[in-house]
Design an enzyme around this catalytic site. Structure first.
Site, PDB file in Angstrom:
ATOM      1  N   HIS A 157       0.828  -1.213   0.000  1.00  0.00           N
ATOM      2  CA  HIS A 157       0.000   0.000   0.000  1.00  0.00           C
ATOM      3  C   HIS A 157       0.864   1.265   0.000  1.00  0.00           C
ATOM      4  O   HIS A 157       0.375   2.340   0.340  1.00  0.00           O
ATOM      5  CB  HIS A 157      -0.914   0.006   1.226  1.00  0.00           C
ATOM      6  CG  HIS A 157      -1.829  -1.171   1.313  1.00  0.00           C
ATOM      7  ND1 HIS A 157      -2.789  -1.408   0.360  1.00  0.00           N
ATOM      8  CD2 HIS A 157      -1.916  -2.176   2.212  1.00  0.00           C
ATOM      9  CE1 HIS A 157      -3.451  -2.517   0.686  1.00  0.00           C
ATOM     10  NE2 HIS A 157      -2.935  -3.013   1.792  1.00  0.00           N
ATOM     11  N   HIS A 177      -7.694  -4.615  -1.433  1.00  0.00           N
ATOM     12  CA  HIS A 177      -7.000  -5.863  -1.775  1.00  0.00           C
ATOM     13  C   HIS A 177      -7.785  -6.605  -2.841  1.00  0.00           C
ATOM     14  O   HIS A 177      -7.663  -7.812  -2.984  1.00  0.00           O
ATOM     15  CB  HIS A 177      -6.835  -6.745  -0.537  1.00  0.00           C
ATOM     16  CG  HIS A 177      -6.334  -5.998   0.655  1.00  0.00           C
ATOM     17  ND1 HIS A 177      -7.186  -5.350   1.521  1.00  0.00           N
ATOM     18  CD2 HIS A 177      -5.084  -5.766   1.097  1.00  0.00           C
ATOM     19  CE1 HIS A 177      -6.458  -4.749   2.464  1.00  0.00           C
ATOM     20  NE2 HIS A 177      -5.185  -4.984   2.230  1.00  0.00           N
ATOM     21  N   ASP A 214      -5.343  -8.015  11.202  1.00  0.00           N
ATOM     22  CA  ASP A 214      -4.700  -6.945  11.955  1.00  0.00           C
ATOM     23  C   ASP A 214      -5.324  -6.826  13.345  1.00  0.00           C
ATOM     24  O   ASP A 214      -4.617  -6.673  14.349  1.00  0.00           O
ATOM     25  CB  ASP A 214      -4.829  -5.616  11.202  1.00  0.00           C
ATOM     26  CG  ASP A 214      -4.155  -5.653   9.843  1.00  0.00           C
ATOM     27  OD1 ASP A 214      -2.930  -5.485   9.784  1.00  0.00           O
ATOM     28  OD2 ASP A 214      -4.856  -5.879   8.838  1.00  0.00           O
TER      29      ASP A 214
END
Lengths: 339, 339
Positions: free
Chosen positions: A59, A221, A112
């Site tokens: 990213h 994504h 995450d």
């Protein structure tokens, strides 16, 4: 796959080696974990609340590029499109902790979130104070009534900016978290995708977008969007993006003042980003909104995906103030503070 | 062609409309010529030497993005990959002229050179003082002994920076031109291309790069390079790029201090730019050179071309000083001075 690579499985390490050479004066690799990059202690003002993030690679300039004065102190770096480990988050928290507590601000994804929770449990065993805020700006990833389930995409940058500025000014952990959460709550994004992206270690796209079509509401994504439509007129696409955000903000907000960010997803020419930004501004102002500040460029990308993310942040006086305080994100603006 | 466009023949106008909306506080369209963008008089300090450039579109953020404090005052905007007209250059010169003369700094191409010469002839009829310097950094475009025939590519940014800083500080036209020329003389670049680019109004690539190969020495508009080679190892490509520049600079220079710029050509992921930058720094320092300052990012692009431009500027104390003076190029750093 036409790519400048050595071993595709080592692309993140190779990138970090380069990043550390380019920004050697400002950042360093964490002794404890090679996948954590921190500001050098010389660059970091003492006694402030630590600001940490982490996320998958691919990213760029996020998240490494937001290290710097008035923004991040430490970043946990994952594999491409994969969460950093819990140990990496823990090492980043330790590195950023100066005794005033640590704000861990990251995008809402399952991997995450899980790893951050594990890291916090370990950090609390060491009597560290850690609080989190998750960016959740992608309106296409869950319906309005499930807004807390939404993914964090490019709009997360706004939360790093406002919270980073407050931390820099000496705000307490509670104040920093409150401002980050307020920013996140008022930030909404919508993406369009015109091409898939290729994870280097995979070597081929993991999804497809048929030529002549685009995907409205795609994720960072390649998460499936809301619809696939013929790729025709840019102005029409801009209108649809604005309409989607207007509807989500609700009518009471639409006469407000906004910060607007157009972020290219990786391979979108700046020419087209400006073209789209012009149409988006016209749409917003045509509906009575005030575009108080604009940001156009590659803020959060998805490898070589072609497409655009539109983010709006509904401002108030406090957010305006912290948005405009100086910051020096070192991998953004590309060293241009001094060019 | 997966592109965010309306009428492809109007893409430059649409881009300018967007650019003017995004940067409305700092720039305006020239009354005399819609293809000239200038800093607003409020943004422009009075009584300084004017700095002008111009060139084809498709290289964004060049050249519009370099408008701003300490850099450009006016830009003549051409069609995609085509020179601005002589009238556009003239209008830009007029807009930037505050009586102290105008430095017109641009890349060495036949079309631009011809149109600038015509513009200068007209400007001199109006008793304006205009001097030029051409960027000529592309070592692949002509041999060493014909260095004055070389094309200007990404390295031209360095000349805009140093000359812009001197003009901002009150330098005379002669001083500004001398510094620009010194910078240009000491700047060399080499590109690699991994994919062609598509001019929107054409809709298909005007050259090809076979998958699995790359072109060493490609130009910013797809000009044929020095050789086509298998696309294998990034570190090996970095070494070849450094070797080509070392050879061109000559051995006496190679222990010097350099500013180094890695500019993506459009669709090169920042991840790979950093990876390459790391290898390039290692190569240079391995040969005893000092990399004094690094710049990594999309400084001058070629639409959606995939590839990289490596630029080295051989520094002295004067160049170091003007390279590091503050500047605020408004379309670079993406508004991040305040983000």
């Amino acid at each position: 796959m036409q790519r400048l690579l050595n071993d595709p499985d080592r692309v993140v390490d190779d990138m970090l080696d380069g990043f550390l050479r380019v920004h050697a004066e400002s950042v360093q690799r964490c002794d404890e974990n090679p996948r954590v990059i921190t500001r050098t202690s010389a660059a970091q003002p003492p006694g402030k609340v630590g600001l940490v993030t982490g996320g998958g690679s691919g990213h760029e300039p996020a998240f490494l590029g937001y290290l710097g004065e008035g923004m991040l102190d430490a970043v946990a770096v994952g594999e491409v499109f994969s969460s950093p480990t819990a140990n990496a988050f823990l090492a980043a928290i330790r590195a950023a902790d100066q005794g005033q507590g640590v704000a861990c601000l990251f995008g809402n994804y399952a991997g995450d979130s899980m790893n951050v929770q594990m890291a916090i449990a370990m950090a609390e065993d060491e009597h560290r104070r850690v609080r989190i805020v998750k960016a959740r700006d992608d309106i296409a990833s869950a319906p309005h009534q499930d807004a807390e389930k939404r993914h964090g995409i490019a709009g997360g940058v706004f939360m790093l900016k406002t919270a980073g500025a407050l931390a820099q000014q000496g705000g307490t952990l509670e104040q920093v978290i409150q401002l980050a959460d307020k920013t996140a709550q008022r930030t909404r994004s919508i993406c369009v995708g015109l091409s898939p992206c290729v994870i280097p270690a995979v070597g081929k796209p993991n999804f497809t977008i048929a030529p002549g079509t685009y995907e409205f509401g795609i994720g960072h994504h390649g998460e499936a969007g809301q619809r696939v439509a013929p790729l025709e007129n840019a102005q029409d696409i801009a209108r649809q993006m604005v309409d989607a955000l207007r509807e989500d903000f609700g009518l009471q907000a639409e006469k407000g003042a906004f910060a607007m960010m157009v972020s290219g997803l990786g391979t979108t020419p700046l020419m087209e980003q400006y073209l789209m930004a012009g149409h988006i501004v016209d749409e917003l102002t045509g509906h009575g909104a005030q575009v108080w500040r604009l940001y156009v460029g590659d803020y959060v990308t998805s490898l070589d995906m072609n497409g655009l993310c539109l983010t709006l942040l509904l401002l108030d006086d406090e957010l305006k103030r912290f948005l405009t305080l100086p910051a020096a994100p070192l991998g953004l603006g590309l060293g241009l503070a001094s060019l």
